[in-house]
Design a protein around this motif. Structure first.
Motif, mmCIF file in Angstrom:
data_model
loop_
_atom_site.group_PDB
_atom_site.id
_atom_site.type_symbol
_atom_site.label_atom_id
_atom_site.label_comp_id
_atom_site.label_asym_id
_atom_site.label_seq_id
_atom_site.Cartn_x
_atom_site.Cartn_y
_atom_site.Cartn_z
ATOM 1 N N GLU A 66 32.796 -5.003 20.316
ATOM 2 C CA GLU A 66 34.039 -5.101 21.378
ATOM 3 C C GLU A 66 34.078 -6.308 22.274
ATOM 4 O O GLU A 66 35.084 -6.895 22.398
ATOM 5 N N ARG A 67 32.652 -6.986 22.558
ATOM 6 C CA ARG A 67 32.696 -7.882 23.286
ATOM 7 C C ARG A 67 33.395 -9.355 22.189
ATOM 8 O O ARG A 67 33.674 -10.088 22.931
ATOM 9 N N ASP A 68 32.940 -8.991 21.036
ATOM 10 C CA ASP A 68 33.398 -10.243 20.204
ATOM 11 C C ASP A 68 34.686 -10.158 19.946
ATOM 12 O O ASP A 68 35.310 -11.460 19.729
ATOM 13 N N LYS A 69 35.547 -9.338 20.339
ATOM 14 C CA LYS A 69 36.924 -9.583 20.291
ATOM 15 C C LYS A 69 37.624 -10.320 21.451
ATOM 16 O O LYS A 69 38.692 -10.976 21.444
ATOM 17 N N THR A 70 36.878 -10.728 22.315
ATOM 18 C CA THR A 70 37.284 -11.307 23.668
ATOM 19 C C THR A 70 36.485 -12.837 23.900
ATOM 20 O O THR A 70 36.665 -13.409 24.850
ATOM 21 N N ASN A 71 35.002 -12.611 23.396
ATOM 22 C CA ASN A 71 34.109 -13.713 23.878
ATOM 23 C C ASN A 71 33.621 -14.016 22.704
ATOM 24 O O ASN A 71 32.752 -13.237 22.197
ATOM 25 N N SER A 72 33.818 -15.230 22.025
ATOM 26 C CA SER A 72 32.838 -15.659 21.026
ATOM 27 C C SER A 72 31.675 -16.266 21.013
ATOM 28 O O SER A 72 30.938 -16.723 19.955
ATOM 29 N N THR A 73 31.271 -16.619 22.389
ATOM 30 C CA THR A 73 29.971 -17.126 22.485
ATOM 31 C C THR A 73 28.801 -16.448 22.225
ATOM 32 O O THR A 73 29.031 -15.020 22.589
ATOM 33 N N PRO A 74 27.733 -16.728 21.635
ATOM 34 C CA PRO A 74 26.673 -15.881 21.470
ATOM 35 C C PRO A 74 26.241 -15.215 22.781
ATOM 36 O O PRO A 74 25.996 -15.728 23.744
ATOM 37 N N LEU A 75 25.770 -13.938 22.754
ATOM 38 C CA LEU A 75 25.116 -13.286 23.734
ATOM 39 C C LEU A 75 23.909 -13.790 24.096
ATOM 40 O O LEU A 75 23.107 -13.942 23.138
ATOM 41 N N PRO A 76 23.528 -14.099 25.179
ATOM 42 C CA PRO A 76 22.186 -14.609 25.683
ATOM 43 C C PRO A 76 20.909 -13.588 25.812
ATOM 44 O O PRO A 76 21.630 -12.420 26.081
ATOM 45 N N ARG A 77 19.973 -14.115 25.289
ATOM 46 C CA ARG A 77 19.019 -13.426 25.083
ATOM 47 C C ARG A 77 18.611 -12.548 26.550
ATOM 48 O O ARG A 77 18.065 -11.292 26.456
ATOM 49 N N SER A 78 19.140 -13.029 27.756
ATOM 50 C CA SER A 78 18.755 -12.345 28.916
ATOM 51 C C SER A 78 19.655 -11.335 29.135
ATOM 52 O O SER A 78 19.417 -10.401 29.912
ATOM 53 N N GLU A 79 20.761 -11.002 28.278
ATOM 54 C CA GLU A 79 21.591 -10.026 28.300
ATOM 55 C C GLU A 79 21.339 -8.843 27.292
ATOM 56 O O GLU A 79 22.012 -7.989 27.137
ATOM 57 N N TRP A 80 20.254 -9.012 26.490
ATOM 58 C CA TRP A 80 20.257 -8.237 25.434
ATOM 59 C C TRP A 80 19.206 -6.968 26.008
ATOM 60 O O TRP A 80 18.527 -7.203 27.087
ATOM 61 N N PRO A 81 19.465 -5.793 25.641
ATOM 62 C CA PRO A 81 18.998 -4.549 26.071
ATOM 63 C C PRO A 81 17.244 -4.778 25.732
ATOM 64 O O PRO A 81 17.020 -5.323 24.615
ATOM 65 N N GLU A 82 16.686 -4.076 26.461
ATOM 66 C CA GLU A 82 15.122 -4.019 26.109
ATOM 67 C C GLU A 82 14.701 -3.811 24.906
ATOM 68 O O GLU A 82 13.900 -4.372 24.080
ATOM 69 N N PHE A 83 15.379 -2.703 24.208
ATOM 70 C CA PHE A 83 15.002 -2.327 22.869
ATOM 71 C C PHE A 83 15.195 -3.433 21.792
ATOM 72 O O PHE A 83 14.583 -3.676 20.794
ATOM 73 N N VAL A 84 16.252 -4.264 22.008
ATOM 74 C CA VAL A 84 16.618 -5.504 21.170
ATOM 75 C C VAL A 84 15.489 -6.453 21.395
ATOM 76 O O VAL A 84 14.899 -7.151 20.202
ATOM 77 N N ARG A 85 15.120 -6.828 22.575
ATOM 78 C CA ARG A 85 14.148 -7.740 22.760
ATOM 79 C C ARG A 85 12.962 -7.277 22.149
ATOM 80 O O ARG A 85 12.100 -8.395 21.749
#
Length: 140
Positions: free
Chosen positions: A48-67
């Motif tokens: 959903e985010r990719d539909k309106t924002n093509s910039t990479p998701l910053p690591r600071s916004e990754w959920p804990e399980f992804v980090r």
């Protein structure tokens, strides 16, 4: 005494057999970090985010399980949304958590439960299933 030492050596070898396999290590971290449902919920948010924002998701916004999953000696982990190949325009969108490095990459590929990863024969690619539709992919 010789029997005990050789038994210990064999046991340690069996325990550490997967220690040096980065693909299996990432499969294990991915499973420990989150359930299939948690990975898919996060992937849906990324699509959903990719539909309106093509910039990479910053690591600071990754959920804990992804980090927790993206923890190894690689520092260039990235999140992206795409298709399995440039030619696969009808396939489902996939979310990729990938570490790029030199001539190789390794990452988690998240698709719908029906997605089946089929390594292309012309590429040196390893794919291991984590959950249905979720794979660890390594390209060398």
């Amino acid at each position: 005494m010789k029997f005990e030492i050789s038994s210990i050596i064999i046991a340690l070898a069996l325990v550490c057999a997967g220690c040096s396999d980065p693909v299996q290590g990432l499969v294990d971290r991915t499973r420990r970090a989150a359930t299939a449902e948690e990975w898919r919920a996060w992937a849906a948010q990324m699509i959903e985010r990719d539909k309106t924002n093509s910039t990479p998701l910053p690591r600071s916004e990754w959920p804990e399980f992804v980090r927790r999953t993206a923890t190894d000696d690689r520092t260039s982990w990235e999140v992206s949304v795409g298709r399995n190949t440039d030619m696969d325009t009808n396939g489902p969108p996939l979310v990729m958590l990938v570490a790029l490095g030199g001539f190789e990459s390794i990452g988690v590929i998240i698709g719908p439960p029906s997605y089946v990863e089929v390594p292309p024969p012309q590429y040196p690619q390893i794919s291991k299933e984590v959950y249905p539709g979720i794979y660890v992919r390594a390209v060398h």
